[in-house]
Structure formats: structure tokens, C-alpha cells
Design a protein around this motif. Structure first.
Motif, mmCIF file in Angstrom:
data_model
loop_
_atom_site.group_PDB
_atom_site.id
_atom_site.type_symbol
_atom_site.label_atom_id
_atom_site.label_comp_id
_atom_site.label_asym_id
_atom_site.label_seq_id
_atom_site.Cartn_x
_atom_site.Cartn_y
_atom_site.Cartn_z
ATOM 1 N N ASP A 86 -5.724 13.362 -1.247
ATOM 2 C CA ASP A 86 -5.614 13.967 0.073
ATOM 3 C C ASP A 86 -6.057 12.993 1.163
ATOM 4 O O ASP A 86 -5.549 13.043 2.283
ATOM 5 N N GLN A 87 -7.006 12.103 0.846
ATOM 6 C CA GLN A 87 -7.462 11.099 1.802
ATOM 7 C C GLN A 87 -7.290 9.713 1.182
ATOM 8 O O GLN A 87 -7.904 9.380 0.179
ATOM 9 N N LEU A 88 -6.451 8.895 1.816
ATOM 10 C CA LEU A 88 -6.094 7.595 1.254
ATOM 11 C C LEU A 88 -7.037 6.504 1.741
ATOM 12 O O LEU A 88 -7.551 6.563 2.864
ATOM 13 N N ASP A 89 -7.240 5.488 0.884
ATOM 14 C CA ASP A 89 -7.885 4.265 1.339
ATOM 15 C C ASP A 89 -6.801 3.216 1.550
ATOM 16 O O ASP A 89 -5.605 3.478 1.334
ATOM 17 N N ILE A 90 -7.204 2.017 1.965
ATOM 18 C CA ILE A 90 -6.205 1.021 2.341
ATOM 19 C C ILE A 90 -5.409 0.534 1.126
ATOM 20 O O ILE A 90 -4.239 0.154 1.271
ATOM 21 N N LYS A 91 -5.994 0.586 -0.061
ATOM 22 C CA LYS A 91 -5.234 0.217 -1.261
ATOM 23 C C LYS A 91 -4.125 1.227 -1.505
ATOM 24 O O LYS A 91 -3.004 0.855 -1.885
ATOM 25 N N ASP A 92 -4.420 2.502 -1.287
ATOM 26 C CA ASP A 92 -3.393 3.535 -1.436
ATOM 27 C C ASP A 92 -2.262 3.309 -0.431
ATOM 28 O O ASP A 92 -1.078 3.423 -0.776
ATOM 29 N N PHE A 93 -2.628 2.998 0.809
ATOM 30 C CA PHE A 93 -1.627 2.734 1.844
ATOM 31 C C PHE A 93 -0.740 1.563 1.431
ATOM 32 O O PHE A 93 0.492 1.622 1.528
ATOM 33 N N ALA A 94 -1.387 0.484 0.956
ATOM 34 C CA ALA A 94 -0.635 -0.693 0.523
ATOM 35 C C ALA A 94 0.325 -0.356 -0.617
ATOM 36 O O ALA A 94 1.456 -0.867 -0.679
ATOM 37 N N ALA A 95 -0.115 0.505 -1.516
ATOM 38 C CA ALA A 95 0.748 0.896 -2.640
ATOM 39 C C ALA A 95 1.989 1.634 -2.146
ATOM 40 O O ALA A 95 3.105 1.411 -2.631
ATOM 41 N N LEU A 96 1.816 2.512 -1.145
ATOM 42 C CA LEU A 96 2.926 3.337 -0.679
ATOM 43 C C LEU A 96 3.981 2.555 0.093
ATOM 44 O O LEU A 96 5.117 3.013 0.224
ATOM 45 N N ILE A 97 3.632 1.378 0.589
ATOM 46 C CA ILE A 97 4.624 0.571 1.306
ATOM 47 C C ILE A 97 5.121 -0.604 0.467
ATOM 48 O O ILE A 97 5.924 -1.412 0.940
ATOM 49 N N SER A 98 4.668 -0.675 -0.773
ATOM 50 C CA SER A 98 5.024 -1.793 -1.647
ATOM 51 C C SER A 98 6.360 -1.557 -2.342
ATOM 52 O O SER A 98 6.865 -0.436 -2.391
ATOM 53 N N PRO A 99 6.957 -2.605 -2.913
ATOM 54 C CA PRO A 99 8.175 -2.420 -3.721
ATOM 55 C C PRO A 99 7.965 -1.459 -4.883
ATOM 56 O O PRO A 99 8.918 -0.778 -5.306
ATOM 57 N N ALA A 100 6.733 -1.368 -5.374
ATOM 58 C CA ALA A 100 6.451 -0.458 -6.486
ATOM 59 C C ALA A 100 6.667 0.997 -6.100
ATOM 60 O O ALA A 100 6.812 1.862 -6.974
ATOM 61 N N ALA A 101 6.685 1.289 -4.805
ATOM 62 C CA ALA A 101 6.854 2.666 -4.339
ATOM 63 C C ALA A 101 8.314 3.098 -4.297
ATOM 64 O O ALA A 101 8.609 4.290 -4.135
ATOM 65 N N ASP A 102 9.238 2.161 -4.448
ATOM 66 C CA ASP A 102 10.658 2.495 -4.296
ATOM 67 C C ASP A 102 11.126 3.626 -5.220
ATOM 68 O O ASP A 102 11.856 4.518 -4.781
ATOM 69 N N PRO A 103 10.732 3.640 -6.501
ATOM 70 C CA PRO A 103 11.195 4.741 -7.368
ATOM 71 C C PRO A 103 10.615 6.097 -6.969
ATOM 72 O O PRO A 103 11.118 7.129 -7.420
ATOM 73 N N TYR A 104 9.582 6.099 -6.152
ATOM 74 C CA TYR A 104 8.898 7.335 -5.776
ATOM 75 C C TYR A 104 9.191 7.737 -4.330
ATOM 76 O O TYR A 104 8.546 8.631 -3.790
ATOM 77 N N ILE A 105 10.164 7.098 -3.712
ATOM 78 C CA ILE A 105 10.345 7.272 -2.281
ATOM 79 C C ILE A 105 10.678 8.717 -1.906
ATOM 80 O O ILE A 105 10.229 9.220 -0.866
ATOM 81 N N GLU A 106 11.404 9.425 -2.758
ATOM 82 C CA GLU A 106 11.721 10.827 -2.443
ATOM 83 C C GLU A 106 10.459 11.686 -2.501
ATOM 84 O O GLU A 106 10.237 12.539 -1.632
#
Length: 368
Positions: free
Chosen positions: A33-53
Motif C-alpha cells: 500500500d505504501q511504496l519505497d523508491i525500490k518499488d517505484f523503480a521496479a514499476l517503471i523498469s522493463p521487468a514491469a512490462d508483463p504486469y502493465i495491465e
């Protein structure tokens, strides 16, 4: 001030965090529910592409929960394209040999009348950075003349001292937009070879001077495509959260200006794809939960219609980025080319078609 905090952020370490995130980190971020900067970095990374929906759905649900199905409408009013800065990416660069214009108060009021007739009650006064033409007195006097027609008046002009923002606040200005452009200090110096804008730290502290000077809302942003988008986005996220935590009476907005080719031949160094921009919008919603997220007419109609439900809460429409563009001066120098050229009514209709309401007024100083 943030200029004292920023040097403590190890940019190499932050870049390592960005480079090392993977699929598991995206899954962890989506459960929080509350993200840290590592979480933010993960969500904008290429690794997030399969989870974009999944990311977009969560951002959408959180936006509706916090803001409802509303989009606040605003319009920029460019009052001058004079500028003393040599920003390599900007059409207003003082080295560009183009005709310059400063609107008199009467001409600005003519443009404002057109904007008001289209329904807008939130107005953003924009100019190049040249205090010889647009200073606190010019802006303050214009704001006083506009107060009866608009419920909210913002400025996107050269950085001012705290006293300057206090003066504008007393005249009716209630919001400030100021982009840091990039948090890479070396790149910042490279793309700002001349002018007062070269002072990185002075610009960095501008949102706080605005908050201390009485601005009820401050807007932050970076120029997407100028520097490393992931590193700039992470620094912007940290800066936004700092302002939200330390100036909690001041609302924070985040804009997503994606660089385009500009007068003078500039081309973006690191072009940002539609997918990347979508991930940025979603990640900022999930990281800075209550921030206002802004999308301008820099983006195409198709893109704006597709992504605004994923976190955007404020949009412009029918924008002109040249002085006098609404009422008379169609041929004056633009700061950037508008991609979404639809009429105001057309944009509002597109918002309604998706079950949202275009809101023209959500603030009135008389209610404070």
C-alpha cells in the motif's frame, strides 16, 4: 531546503537499484500500500512490462478512490516568449532568431476572455524567463485583473524569491509550476549553457520558496527524454514525496512533459516510448498517492484518451503555446508544438465517453 538534502542521495547507488530490480520486485511492489523508491523503480523498469495491465488497474482503482471519476481542466496563457536562457531543448532559447512578443495586459485579457468563454476557470500564466519583460509587478497586476474571471491562477515563469511568491499570492495567484528539467547535474549544466537557469540549486529550491510564499499548490516535473528517464523519474519521485511530507498544507502536482523536437533543431537525447510514459504515470499514482497528476496537450489525442484513467487527474485542452495565440497572434513563436489539437468541447466529450466528468472549477479562495 532540498538543495541540502539532494547531495545525500547517492546517484550511483540509486542507479544500481534501478538496474537490479526484477520481476520479483514488481510483484512485491504490487502487494504494497505504501511504496519505497525500490518499488517505484521496479514499476517503471522493463521487468514491469508483463504486469502493465495489473499495474494500470491498480493505479486506476486508487485514482478513483482518491479523486473520483473527475478530470480538472485548465488552460495555459502564454504572455511572453522573451527569454534570457540558452536552454538547448526549448523553442524560446534566446539564441533562436525569431520574432519575440510580450502581451500587454489588455492583450492578455483578450486571450483570457477566449479561454474563459470555453468554460475554463483554472488558468496558468506562462512566459519565457526574462524579468525585464515579465516580473512580479507585471504578473501581480495581471492576476488582480483576472481574479474575477478565474477561480485559480497559476504561474509557470522564472524562479522567484519567497517574497515574490508572497506578493503574487496576495494578488490572487495560488499555484506554481516549476520543472527541474533533469536531476543529472552534469547534463543540467550542458543543456543550460547560459542564463540564470544555470543555477541548479536555486531552481531546485523553488518549490519550497513557493510553498513558504503562500502557494497552495506546487507542480514538479522533468523533461522526459532529456536525461536517463528512470534516474530522473526516481529523483522526481523522491523530491515530490519530500515536498508532500515537509509542506503538508501545500498540494503537489506532477507533470509528464515528453520532449519533442524544438525550434533550433533540438532532438530528444533519450526518447520516451508510450509504454514507458504509461508506466511512469501509474508508478507516480502508486508512489505519491494523493498527488495531482497532469497531462498536457504535448501528447496526442489517442494517447491521452487511452491513459488518463490510469492516474491522470488534470488535463489541458485547446492549448496555444505562443503569446496571443487564442485571440490574435497565430504566427508568434511557440514553445512547443501541440499534439492534441482537438477543441475544448471535443476533449470534454471524450472524457465523458469514458464515464468521467470534466471539472472546470474545484477551488475558490472565498471558501478557505
Amino acid at each position: 531546503m532540498y538543495s541540502e538534502v539532494f547531495p545525500s542521495i547517492d546517484q550511483n547507488e540509486l542507479m544500481s537499484v534501478i538496474e537490479e530490480v526484477g520481476s520479483r520486485d514488481v510483484q512485491v511492489a504490487l502487494q504494497k500500500d505504501q511504496l519505497d523508491i525500490k518499488d517505484f523503480a521496479a514499476l517503471i523498469s522493463p521487468a514491469a512490462d508483463p504486469y502493465i495491465e495489473e499495474i494500470a488497474n491498480k493505479a486506476h482503482q486508487l485514482t478513483v478512490q482518491r479523486f473520483g471519476r473527475t478530470i480538472l481542466m485548465y488552460a495555459p496563457l502564454y504572455v511572453s516568449n522573451y527569454c534570457t536562457n540558452g536552454c538547448r531543448y526549448c523553442g524560446f532559447n534566446h539564441q533562436n532568431l525569431m520574432e519575440r512578443h510580450l502581451l500587454s495586459h489588455g492583450q492578455a485579457l483578450d486571450d483570457a476572455a477566449v479561454i474563459a468563454s470555453e468554460g475554463f476557470r483554472h488558468l496558468l500564466l506562462v512566459s519565457g524567463e526574462d524579468p525585464r519583460y515579465v516580473d512580479e509587478q507585471y504578473l501581480g497586476e495581471l492576476a488582480v485583473k483576472l481574479k474575477g474571471r478565474f477561480s485559480s491562477i497559476g504561474v509557470e515563469v522564472q524562479p522567484l524569491e519567497e517574497s515574490g511568491y508572497r506578493h503574487l499570492s496576495e494578488c490572487g495567484v495560488d499555484s506554481l509550476t516549476i520543472y527541474q528539467e533533469t536531476y543529472n547535474t552534469e547534463l543540467y549544466s550542458e543543456v543550460h549553457p547560459s542564463g540564470k537557469k544555470r543555477d541548479f540549486n536555486y531552481r531546485l529550491d523553488t518549490p519550497e520558496r513557493g510553498a513558504l510564499g503562500g502557494m497552495r499548490k506546487v507542480g514538479l516535473g522533468v523533461l522526459l527524454g532529456l536525461g536517463n528517464v528512470s534516474l530522473d523519474a526516481c529523483n522526481l519521485a523522491l523530491h515530490a514525496r519530500y515536498i508532500m511530507q515537509n509542506y503538508w498544507r501545500t498540494q503537489v502536482s506532477v507533470s509528464f512533459p515528453r520532449l519533442r523536437a524544438a525550434e533550433g533543431g533540438f532532438q530528444p537525447y533519450d526518447p520516451v516510448s508510450d509504454r514507458t510514459l504509461l508506466k511512469l504515470i501509474c508508478a507516480f499514482r502508486l508512489y505519491t498517492v494523493d498527488a495531482v497528476l497532469v497531462l498536457s496537450t504535448r501528447e496526442s489525442a489517442q494517447f491521452r484518451d487511452a491513459v488518463f484513467p490510469c492516474g491522470i487527474t488534470q488535463m489541458s485542452a485547446g492549448s496555444k503555446t505562443n503569446p496571443g495565440g487564442y485571440s490574435s497572434q497565430d504566427d508568434t513563436l511557440e514553445q512547443f508544438h501541440v499534439e492534441d489539437s482537438r477543441s475544448v468541447a471535443h476533449v470534454a466529450a471524450a472524457i465523458r465517453e469514458q464515464g468521467y466528468e470534466a471539472v472546470w472549477k474545484d477551488w475558490d479562495p472565498l471558501l478557505v
